[in-house]
Design a protein around this motif. Structure first.
Motif, PDB file in Angstrom:
ATOM      1  N   PRO A 177      -8.850  -6.794  -6.418  1.00  0.00           N
ATOM      2  CA  PRO A 177      -9.527  -6.277  -5.226  1.00  0.00           C
ATOM      3  C   PRO A 177      -9.205  -7.093  -3.976  1.00  0.00           C
ATOM      4  CG  PRO A 177     -11.042  -6.364  -7.072  1.00  0.00           C
ATOM      5  CD  PRO A 177      -9.801  -7.072  -7.512  1.00  0.00           C
TER       6      PRO A 177
ATOM      7  N   MET B  19      -5.840  -5.924  -2.789  1.00  0.00           N
ATOM      8  CA  MET B  19      -5.839  -4.594  -2.197  1.00  0.00           C
ATOM      9  C   MET B  19      -6.334  -4.625  -0.753  1.00  0.00           C
ATOM     10  SD  MET B  19      -4.633  -1.988  -3.798  1.00  0.00           S
ATOM     11  CE  MET B  19      -5.458  -0.688  -2.871  1.00  0.00           C
TER      12      MET B  19
ATOM     13  N   PHE C 268      -9.730   2.897  -4.825  1.00  0.00           N
ATOM     14  CA  PHE C 268      -9.648   1.720  -5.704  1.00  0.00           C
ATOM     15  C   PHE C 268     -11.040   1.152  -5.975  1.00  0.00           C
ATOM     16  CE2 PHE C 268      -9.340  -2.807  -6.489  1.00  0.00           C
ATOM     17  CZ  PHE C 268      -8.317  -2.902  -7.426  1.00  0.00           C
ATOM     18  N   LEU C 269     -11.839   0.995  -4.932  1.00  0.00           N
ATOM     19  CA  LEU C 269     -13.167   0.392  -5.077  1.00  0.00           C
ATOM     20  C   LEU C 269     -14.124   1.296  -5.848  1.00  0.00           C
ATOM     21  CD1 LEU C 269     -13.586  -1.160  -1.511  1.00  0.00           C
ATOM     22  CD2 LEU C 269     -13.030  -2.352  -3.635  1.00  0.00           C
TER      23      LEU C 269
ATOM     24  N   SER D 285     -13.183   1.058  -9.494  1.00  0.00           N
ATOM     25  CA  SER D 285     -13.554  -0.210 -10.128  1.00  0.00           C
ATOM     26  C   SER D 285     -15.054  -0.349 -10.328  1.00  0.00           C
ATOM     27  CB  SER D 285     -13.025  -1.392  -9.304  1.00  0.00           C
ATOM     28  OG  SER D 285     -13.613  -1.404  -8.024  1.00  0.00           O
TER      29      SER D 285
ATOM     30  N   THR E 146      -4.875  -2.942 -15.308  1.00  0.00           N
ATOM     31  CA  THR E 146      -4.688  -3.513 -13.969  1.00  0.00           C
ATOM     32  C   THR E 146      -3.210  -3.547 -13.586  1.00  0.00           C
ATOM     33  OG1 THR E 146      -4.589  -5.773 -14.867  1.00  0.00           O
ATOM     34  CG2 THR E 146      -6.738  -4.976 -14.134  1.00  0.00           C
TER      35      THR E 146
ATOM     36  N   ALA F 159      -4.120   3.731  -7.819  1.00  0.00           N
ATOM     37  CA  ALA F 159      -5.231   2.855  -7.425  1.00  0.00           C
ATOM     38  C   ALA F 159      -6.472   3.139  -8.255  1.00  0.00           C
ATOM     39  CB  ALA F 159      -5.534   3.046  -5.939  1.00  0.00           C
TER      40      ALA F 159
ATOM     41  N   SER G 187      -5.814   1.602 -11.815  1.00  0.00           N
ATOM     42  CA  SER G 187      -5.829   0.138 -11.755  1.00  0.00           C
ATOM     43  C   SER G 187      -7.230  -0.380 -11.436  1.00  0.00           C
ATOM     44  CB  SER G 187      -4.832  -0.342 -10.704  1.00  0.00           C
ATOM     45  OG  SER G 187      -4.796  -1.748 -10.637  1.00  0.00           O
ATOM     46  N   GLY G 188      -7.909   0.282 -10.501  1.00  0.00           N
ATOM     47  CA  GLY G 188      -9.280  -0.114 -10.175  1.00  0.00           C
ATOM     48  C   GLY G 188     -10.219   0.048 -11.349  1.00  0.00           C
TER      49      GLY G 188
END
Length: 402
Positions: free
Chosen positions: A26, A29, A54-55, A58, A85, A108, A111-112
């Motif tokens: 994070p 990013m 992404f956020l 996650s 990840t 994203a 991965s997040g």
């Protein structure tokens, strides 16, 4: 130190290192986003969408899967997440000519989600370390994430500037090595069927009565809301008043680092004196520093006040995570998923909600609103402590009467 306790500290350090590695992503990013926008010819708005994806990935994944595998001791999601990840490397094969935002957002999101799905099981693994007090183990583990975020935000800019997306390989290599180390250590998770005994033991050790998880979650949400607003609005306001942009980056970095250190420094005291009492103390001491920063922000030296505010106010958050471990509510995985994922998911939306207010009334207006979450959290924590004390007194009276 006995061999068993030494072994538990070894596992805690390994899990804290894993948290450090995971939260580098994070941090990365946030800081290489301008370079990604430039490479793929994306607008600032499109870059914001990519970061939000992404956020959300996650944080939302923690709420969705945190309650699963409650009686499984092997950390499957932890290993899978560390592997996912590495999908971030696929940024390097996306073509700028073929709907790049769509492909980048998909990568994203995956991965997040990899970063996020590791957190509930990591905390369950920390929770199993019964020889270390809950306050200390939670604060050390959460501090690893804060340090990882700060390190990733700085290191990624240097690596990307030199090697482009290939510079992200060390981050992914660290994930794979971390997964291998955790497997070799035989990391195991706390299981829900063992929770009743553990919870009763922790309540006795931490000198507080059981607090409803809903109350714990609300206090933590208010703390994190103020933290998120400050991390967003401080650089914006500093830029708006014409100060050097690096002042904003330095202020946010010192604020978050101080919070990680504050949680670790005061965790042992919390274990001895009572966690909720220390949260109240930290918020009461920290709020004046944050208010001082808000008033004196134009002066460069005010960053010292913000750092002190972060030490106490943001530092209270890891202790709230520890309180959640012995609170009354859903299963352990769900509680951990909500308090380390769900509340940050909500907090990520605040810049979007407050953005119009910042444009209409100015960033200074939002800056003055930012301590509000800390103040409300303090009031609610005091009310919870008073109620818990009253319940404890009534229980003792009933016991004597019987």
């Amino acid at each position: 130190m006995t061999e068993t306790l030494r072994s538990q500290w070894g596992r805690l350090i390994a899990l804290t290192t894993a948290h450090f590695v995971l939260d580098m992503f994070p941090g990365m990013m946030h800081t290489i986003l301008p370079a990604i926008q430039q490479r793929f010819v994306l607008s600032v708005t499109a870059g914001g969408v990519l970061l939000s994806v992404f956020l959300v990935g996650s944080n939302a994944i923690q709420v969705l899967i945190g309650h699963l595998r409650e009686n499984e001791s092997k950390p499957l999601f932890l290993y899978v997440g560390l592997g996912l990840t590495c999908m971030i490397l696929l940024f390097g094969v996306v073509s700028p000519q073929v709907v790049p935002l769509l492909w980048l957002s998909g990568i994203a999101l995956v991965s997040g989600a990899g970063v996020g799905m590791t957190h509930p099981e990591s905390l369950r693994a920390v929770h199993r370390l019964e020889g270390i007090s809950s306050s200390v183990s939670s604060a050390v583990f959460m501090g690893g994430g804060v340090l990882g975020f700060s390190f990733g935000s700085v290191a990624s800019t240097h690596l990307y500037a030199r090697w482009g997306f290939a510079g992200l390989i060390p981050f992914c290599a660290a994930s794979i090595v971390t997964a291998a180390v955790l497997m070799l250590l035989g990391i195991r998770l706390a299981m829900e069927r063992d929770e009743a005994n553990r919870k009763a033991q922790r309540i006795d050790q931490n000198r507080h009565t059981e607090i409803p998880f809903g109350v714990v979650l609300l206090i933590a949400t208010l703390i994190v809301s103020s933290v998120q607003i400050l991390m967003w609005i401080v650089p914006q306001h500093i830029s708006a008043i014409g100060a050097d942009l690096t002042r904003g980056g330095k202020a946010v970095s010192l604020f978050t680092l101080a919070g990680g250190i504050g949680g670790m420094v005061l965790a042992r005291w919390a274990a001895r004196r009572g966690e909720l009492k220390i949260v109240i103390f930290m918020l009461a001491v920290g709020i004046p520093f944050v208010l001082g920063y808000v008033v004196l922000l134009r002066f460069a030296v005010s960053v010292v006040l913000l750092s002190a505010g972060g030490f106490f106010c943001f530092g209270a958050y890891p202790i709230m995570v520890s309180i959640a471990r012995s609170s009354r509510g859903p299963n352990l995985g769900r509680r951990m998923g909500l308090i380390v994922g769900g509340i940050w998911l909500l907090a990520c939306l605040l810049p979007m909600v407050l953005g119009p207010a910042a444009e209409w009334a100015g960033t200074g207006f939002v800056i003055f609103l930012s301590p509000g979450g800390f103040i409300l959290a303090l009031a609610l924590a005091v009310a919870a402590a008073v109620k818990a004390k009253r319940n404890q007194t009534e229980s003792c009276y009933e016991f004597k009467t019987d």
